[in-house]
Scaffold this active site. Structure first.
Site, mmCIF file in Angstrom:
data_model
loop_
_atom_site.group_PDB
_atom_site.id
_atom_site.type_symbol
_atom_site.label_atom_id
_atom_site.label_comp_id
_atom_site.label_asym_id
_atom_site.label_seq_id
_atom_site.Cartn_x
_atom_site.Cartn_y
_atom_site.Cartn_z
ATOM 1 N N MET A 1 10.463 51.013 -2.984
ATOM 2 C CA MET A 1 11.831 51.428 -2.816
ATOM 3 C C MET A 1 12.327 50.905 -1.476
ATOM 4 O O MET A 1 11.903 51.379 -0.429
ATOM 5 C CB MET A 1 11.886 52.954 -2.906
ATOM 6 C CG MET A 1 13.012 53.575 -2.178
ATOM 7 S SD MET A 1 13.281 55.343 -2.378
ATOM 8 C CE MET A 1 11.777 56.042 -2.891
ATOM 9 N N PRO A 2 13.206 49.914 -1.476
ATOM 10 C CA PRO A 2 13.705 49.358 -0.217
ATOM 11 C C PRO A 2 14.637 50.334 0.499
ATOM 12 O O PRO A 2 15.433 51.026 -0.124
ATOM 13 C CB PRO A 2 14.486 48.116 -0.627
ATOM 14 C CG PRO A 2 14.257 47.915 -2.066
ATOM 15 C CD PRO A 2 13.677 49.157 -2.623
ATOM 16 N N TYR A 3 14.498 50.357 1.805
ATOM 17 C CA TYR A 3 15.385 51.123 2.678
ATOM 18 C C TYR A 3 15.894 50.156 3.724
ATOM 19 O O TYR A 3 15.107 49.530 4.438
ATOM 20 C CB TYR A 3 14.607 52.264 3.342
ATOM 21 C CG TYR A 3 15.352 52.930 4.475
ATOM 22 C CD1 TYR A 3 16.239 53.973 4.245
ATOM 23 C CD2 TYR A 3 15.172 52.505 5.788
ATOM 24 C CE1 TYR A 3 16.921 54.575 5.283
ATOM 25 C CE2 TYR A 3 15.847 53.101 6.835
ATOM 26 C CZ TYR A 3 16.720 54.130 6.577
ATOM 27 O OH TYR A 3 17.397 54.722 7.606
ATOM 28 N N HIS A 40 18.145 51.855 -1.059
ATOM 29 C CA HIS A 40 18.809 52.784 -0.148
ATOM 30 C C HIS A 40 19.340 51.993 1.039
ATOM 31 O O HIS A 40 18.586 51.267 1.690
ATOM 32 C CB HIS A 40 17.828 53.844 0.346
ATOM 33 C CG HIS A 40 17.309 54.700 -0.759
ATOM 34 N ND1 HIS A 40 17.827 55.931 -1.037
ATOM 35 C CD2 HIS A 40 16.327 54.484 -1.675
ATOM 36 C CE1 HIS A 40 17.182 56.449 -2.076
ATOM 37 N NE2 HIS A 40 16.272 55.584 -2.475
#
Length: 73
Positions: A1-3, A40
């Site tokens: 999940m990229p932030y 995100h």
């Protein structure tokens, strides 16, 4: 999940921030194959008095007349 955390000086409109978030998400989808719902993006707005540029506080730097590029590039 990229932030992804994007820091900018204050003053961007809601529309400008929405465009940045859409563009960053699109880049993650296109270049990294991520699902948009897993991306995100957080925008932190920083007062210019708390941001340095060219050895000065940004708000001070903006008040000074800037020399024009004499090279014509």
């Amino acid at each position: 999940m990229p932030y992804v955390n994007v820091r900018i000086t204050e003053g961007a409109t809601r529309g400008q921030k929405a465009a940045v978030i859409a563009d960053v998400t699109r880049a993650l989808v296109e270049h990294r194959g991520k699902k948009p719902e897993h991306c995100h993006v957080v925008i932190d707005e920083v007062a210019e008095a708390n941001w340095g540029f060219a050895g000065q506080l940004t708000d001070d730097w903006k008040r000074e007349p800037q020399a024009e590029d004499a090279g014509g590039s």
